[in-house]
Design a protein around this motif. Structure first.
Motif, PDB file in Angstrom:
ATOM      1  N   ILE A  39      -9.536   5.786  -1.890  1.00  0.00           N
ATOM      2  CA  ILE A  39      -9.984   5.025  -0.715  1.00  0.00           C
ATOM      3  C   ILE A  39     -11.159   4.115  -1.082  1.00  0.00           C
ATOM      4  O   ILE A  39     -11.217   2.941  -0.704  1.00  0.00           O
ATOM      5  CB  ILE A  39     -10.349   5.991   0.431  1.00  0.00           C
ATOM      6  CG1 ILE A  39      -9.070   6.692   0.898  1.00  0.00           C
ATOM      7  CG2 ILE A  39     -11.052   5.275   1.588  1.00  0.00           C
ATOM      8  CD1 ILE A  39      -9.275   7.804   1.896  1.00  0.00           C
ATOM      9  N   PHE A  40     -12.094   4.640  -1.869  1.00  0.00           N
ATOM     10  CA  PHE A  40     -13.258   3.825  -2.260  1.00  0.00           C
ATOM     11  C   PHE A  40     -12.832   2.741  -3.256  1.00  0.00           C
ATOM     12  O   PHE A  40     -13.331   1.630  -3.221  1.00  0.00           O
ATOM     13  CB  PHE A  40     -14.354   4.718  -2.870  1.00  0.00           C
ATOM     14  CG  PHE A  40     -14.569   5.990  -2.101  1.00  0.00           C
ATOM     15  CD1 PHE A  40     -14.707   5.952  -0.715  1.00  0.00           C
ATOM     16  CD2 PHE A  40     -14.597   7.227  -2.724  1.00  0.00           C
ATOM     17  CE1 PHE A  40     -14.870   7.125   0.013  1.00  0.00           C
ATOM     18  CE2 PHE A  40     -14.765   8.398  -2.010  1.00  0.00           C
ATOM     19  CZ  PHE A  40     -14.896   8.346  -0.633  1.00  0.00           C
ATOM     20  N   LEU A 141     -11.500   8.987   7.254  1.00  0.00           N
ATOM     21  CA  LEU A 141     -12.378   8.508   6.175  1.00  0.00           C
ATOM     22  C   LEU A 141     -12.160   7.008   5.940  1.00  0.00           C
ATOM     23  O   LEU A 141     -13.127   6.256   5.743  1.00  0.00           O
ATOM     24  CB  LEU A 141     -12.117   9.304   4.881  1.00  0.00           C
ATOM     25  CG  LEU A 141     -12.955   8.867   3.673  1.00  0.00           C
ATOM     26  CD1 LEU A 141     -14.451   9.037   3.929  1.00  0.00           C
ATOM     27  CD2 LEU A 141     -12.550   9.633   2.413  1.00  0.00           C
ATOM     28  N   ILE A 142     -10.900   6.586   5.970  1.00  0.00           N
ATOM     29  CA  ILE A 142     -10.622   5.151   5.780  1.00  0.00           C
ATOM     30  C   ILE A 142     -11.365   4.353   6.863  1.00  0.00           C
ATOM     31  O   ILE A 142     -12.030   3.347   6.575  1.00  0.00           O
ATOM     32  CB  ILE A 142      -9.099   4.877   5.827  1.00  0.00           C
ATOM     33  CG1 ILE A 142      -8.417   5.477   4.587  1.00  0.00           C
ATOM     34  CG2 ILE A 142      -8.802   3.376   5.928  1.00  0.00           C
ATOM     35  CD1 ILE A 142      -6.893   5.419   4.606  1.00  0.00           C
ATOM     36  N   LEU A 158      -4.348   0.434  -1.124  1.00  0.00           N
ATOM     37  CA  LEU A 158      -4.292   1.873  -1.436  1.00  0.00           C
ATOM     38  C   LEU A 158      -3.273   2.143  -2.543  1.00  0.00           C
ATOM     39  O   LEU A 158      -3.516   2.948  -3.443  1.00  0.00           O
ATOM     40  CB  LEU A 158      -3.930   2.684  -0.185  1.00  0.00           C
ATOM     41  CG  LEU A 158      -5.030   2.774   0.886  1.00  0.00           C
ATOM     42  CD1 LEU A 158      -4.488   3.406   2.165  1.00  0.00           C
ATOM     43  CD2 LEU A 158      -6.232   3.589   0.386  1.00  0.00           C
ATOM     44  N   LYS A 159      -2.137   1.437  -2.465  1.00  0.00           N
ATOM     45  CA  LYS A 159      -1.104   1.641  -3.492  1.00  0.00           C
ATOM     46  C   LYS A 159      -1.620   1.247  -4.877  1.00  0.00           C
ATOM     47  O   LYS A 159      -1.358   1.919  -5.870  1.00  0.00           O
ATOM     48  CB  LYS A 159       0.150   0.824  -3.152  1.00  0.00           C
ATOM     49  CG  LYS A 159       0.973   1.469  -2.048  1.00  0.00           C
ATOM     50  CD  LYS A 159       2.239   0.682  -1.780  1.00  0.00           C
ATOM     51  CE  LYS A 159       3.035   1.341  -0.671  1.00  0.00           C
ATOM     52  NZ  LYS A 159       4.195   0.577  -0.267  1.00  0.00           N
ATOM     53  N   GLU A 160      -2.351   0.136  -4.926  1.00  0.00           N
ATOM     54  CA  GLU A 160      -2.900  -0.314  -6.210  1.00  0.00           C
ATOM     55  C   GLU A 160      -3.925   0.702  -6.735  1.00  0.00           C
ATOM     56  O   GLU A 160      -3.981   1.005  -7.932  1.00  0.00           O
ATOM     57  CB  GLU A 160      -3.541  -1.705  -6.020  1.00  0.00           C
ATOM     58  CG  GLU A 160      -4.259  -2.280  -7.215  1.00  0.00           C
ATOM     59  CD  GLU A 160      -3.353  -2.514  -8.435  1.00  0.00           C
ATOM     60  OE1 GLU A 160      -2.126  -2.329  -8.341  1.00  0.00           O
ATOM     61  OE2 GLU A 160      -3.913  -2.857  -9.502  1.00  0.00           O
ATOM     62  N   ALA A 161      -4.728   1.248  -5.812  1.00  0.00           N
ATOM     63  CA  ALA A 161      -5.729   2.249  -6.220  1.00  0.00           C
ATOM     64  C   ALA A 161      -5.039   3.520  -6.732  1.00  0.00           C
ATOM     65  O   ALA A 161      -5.486   4.121  -7.714  1.00  0.00           O
ATOM     66  CB  ALA A 161      -6.654   2.572  -5.047  1.00  0.00           C
ATOM     67  N   PRO A 283       1.256   5.332   1.424  1.00  0.00           N
ATOM     68  CA  PRO A 283       0.158   5.728   0.527  1.00  0.00           C
ATOM     69  C   PRO A 283      -0.794   6.753   1.157  1.00  0.00           C
ATOM     70  O   PRO A 283      -1.364   7.575   0.440  1.00  0.00           O
ATOM     71  CB  PRO A 283      -0.563   4.402   0.247  1.00  0.00           C
ATOM     72  CG  PRO A 283      -0.165   3.473   1.333  1.00  0.00           C
ATOM     73  CD  PRO A 283       1.205   3.891   1.771  1.00  0.00           C
ATOM     74  N   ILE A 284      -0.931   6.704   2.480  1.00  0.00           N
ATOM     75  CA  ILE A 284      -1.876   7.658   3.105  1.00  0.00           C
ATOM     76  C   ILE A 284      -1.320   9.089   2.998  1.00  0.00           C
ATOM     77  O   ILE A 284      -2.042  10.022   2.622  1.00  0.00           O
ATOM     78  CB  ILE A 284      -2.166   7.265   4.572  1.00  0.00           C
ATOM     79  CG1 ILE A 284      -2.833   5.884   4.591  1.00  0.00           C
ATOM     80  CG2 ILE A 284      -3.061   8.303   5.245  1.00  0.00           C
ATOM     81  CD1 ILE A 284      -3.185   5.357   5.962  1.00  0.00           C
TER      82      ILE A 284
END
Ligand code: BJ8
Length: 376
Positions: A39-40, A141-142, A158-161, A283-284
């Motif tokens: 998330i970060f 949190l998001i 999110l997918k890239e992370a 992704p979540i």
């Protein structure tokens, strides 16, 4: 070789963090492997593991917290109130979690001086209610990150992370799997330094390159015939509470006794790198599922820890398991009985060492580790 000692890793990290902060980057501090770092990363923030591995600030913490509390919690709190942890000082947001009771209550106190967000972690992993609660906590949190840092986090981000974090996990797993070789190419202390040190590299590209360089140089030295570990050294797996900083003393006493630590089934090692996060689909949900499945002793029941523990014992051909628990860590201490029984049934020798962040027990730890290694 890349990656430094524990103290060096932290110090070099401080300097890098100051530069990032000066350049206007937002910083999130966290304590636990359940914290979903994707998330970060998606929000282009810097995330950092907050200092909790030294006894330096425990006397200050004990002015507020009870002395018979887990040293990791006292150390974390002590660093926060004394401002001796630059990472805590630079953190715009501190993310805690409802893992063990001591941490939960410490976060309440921390919230009086810091901007704290506590994730409500369920203690069951498979019920629909637990899964739904945890997914909702990831969403919460998001939303908190979006609000505090003025960003919008999309599914694509999110997918890239997830993809990047998976690559990092894969590389770190490759590092520790080098010790499946017999004899292993590095000591357990060296392995721990690399795994621990990676937490203090904040530029993702530089981090993955450094890990890859570490892998290449270890392999090259081995291919050139370097054998730093004796062929007959008994192979030990360490399980239990997280390690790093002062608790490297446990690795040292085991290796000084003539054994080699080949694997860490704890939060500094395999527990956080063993599995990949699913990349296809929502992704979540993928992030929620990935983190909820971590086999920490705060879970009840906790089958994932035992699955990983046994798989690693087999994969690394271990001769014995040493469990390190920190004083007053009730969940790991209680679960140690189950670990001991589980390993006994599989004829794997087991030693339980309880310690704290002091150095006064090194003699006693050496005696017990020495007797254990001799018996293998
Ligand atoms: S996922 S191991 S980092 S909770 S603070 S439980 S030692 S009494 S640290 Fe941990 Fe997350 Fe689990 Fe890993 Fe015990 Fe101390 Fe509590 Fe601790």
């Amino acid at each position: 070789m890349v990656f430094d000692s524990f103290a060096e890793a932290r110090k070099n990290g401080f300097l890098a963090m100051k530069k990032l902060k000066d350049s206007g980057k937002g910083v999130v501090g966290q304590f636990c492997t359940y914290t979903p770092l994707e998330i970060f990363m998606a929000a282009d923030l810097v995330s950092v593991s907050l200092c909790s591995t030294s006894d330096e600030t425990i006397p200050e913490a004990e002015k507020v917290l009870p002395a018979n509390l887990c040293p990791l919690i006292k150390s974390s709190y002590g660093f926060a109130i004394t401002d001796k942890c630059p990472y805590m000082y630079f953190s715009d947001l501190v993310v805690g979690e409802t893992t063990c009771d001591g941490k939960v209550k410490m976060y309440e106190l921390l919230g009086q001086t810091k901007n704290v967000h506590v994730l409500e972690l369920p203690h069951r992993q498979t019920t629909p209610e637990a899964k739904a609660l945890w997914r909702a906590e990831i969403v919460r949190l998001i939303e908190r990150v979006e609000k505090d840092f003025g960003v919008a986090i999309t599914d694509e981000m999110l997918k890239e992370a997830i993809r990047k974090r998976n690559m990092e996990r894969r590389l770190l797993k490759e590092v520790y799997e080098l010790s499946t070789m017999c004899p292993p190419p590095i000591s357990g202390l060296r392995q721990l330094q690399i795994l621990f040190g990676a937490q203090f590299k904040f530029d993702w590209q530089e981090k993955v390159e450094e890990i890859q360089n570490a892998i290449d140089s270890i392999k090259e030295a081995y291919e050139n015939g370097e054998r730093p570990i004796a062929e007959k050294a008994p192979r030990i797996l360490i399980t239990g509470c997280p390690m790093g900083g002062v608790t490297e003393k446990v690795v040292k006493v085991i290796e000084d006794a003539g054994a080699v630590v080949v694997a860490f089934e704890n939060c500094t090692g395999a527990k956080q790198m063993d599995r990949q996060c699913r990349e296809e689909g929502d992704p979540i949900t993928n992030i929620a599922d990935h983190y909820l499945n971590i086999g920490c002793s705060v879970m009840t029941p906790n089958p994932n820890r035992f699955e990983l523990l046994y798989r690693l014992c087999d994969q690394f051909q271990v001769d014995g398991v040493v469990e390190m628990t920190l004083q007053a860590c009730h969940t790991y201490a209680v679960e140690s009985y189950t670990v001991k029984t589980f390993l006994k049934e599989r004829n794997i020798p087991y030693l339980h060492l309880e310690t704290d962040y002091g150095t006064s027990d090194i003699g006693q730890l050496s005696t017990r580790a020495g007797a254990f290694v001799e018996m293998l």
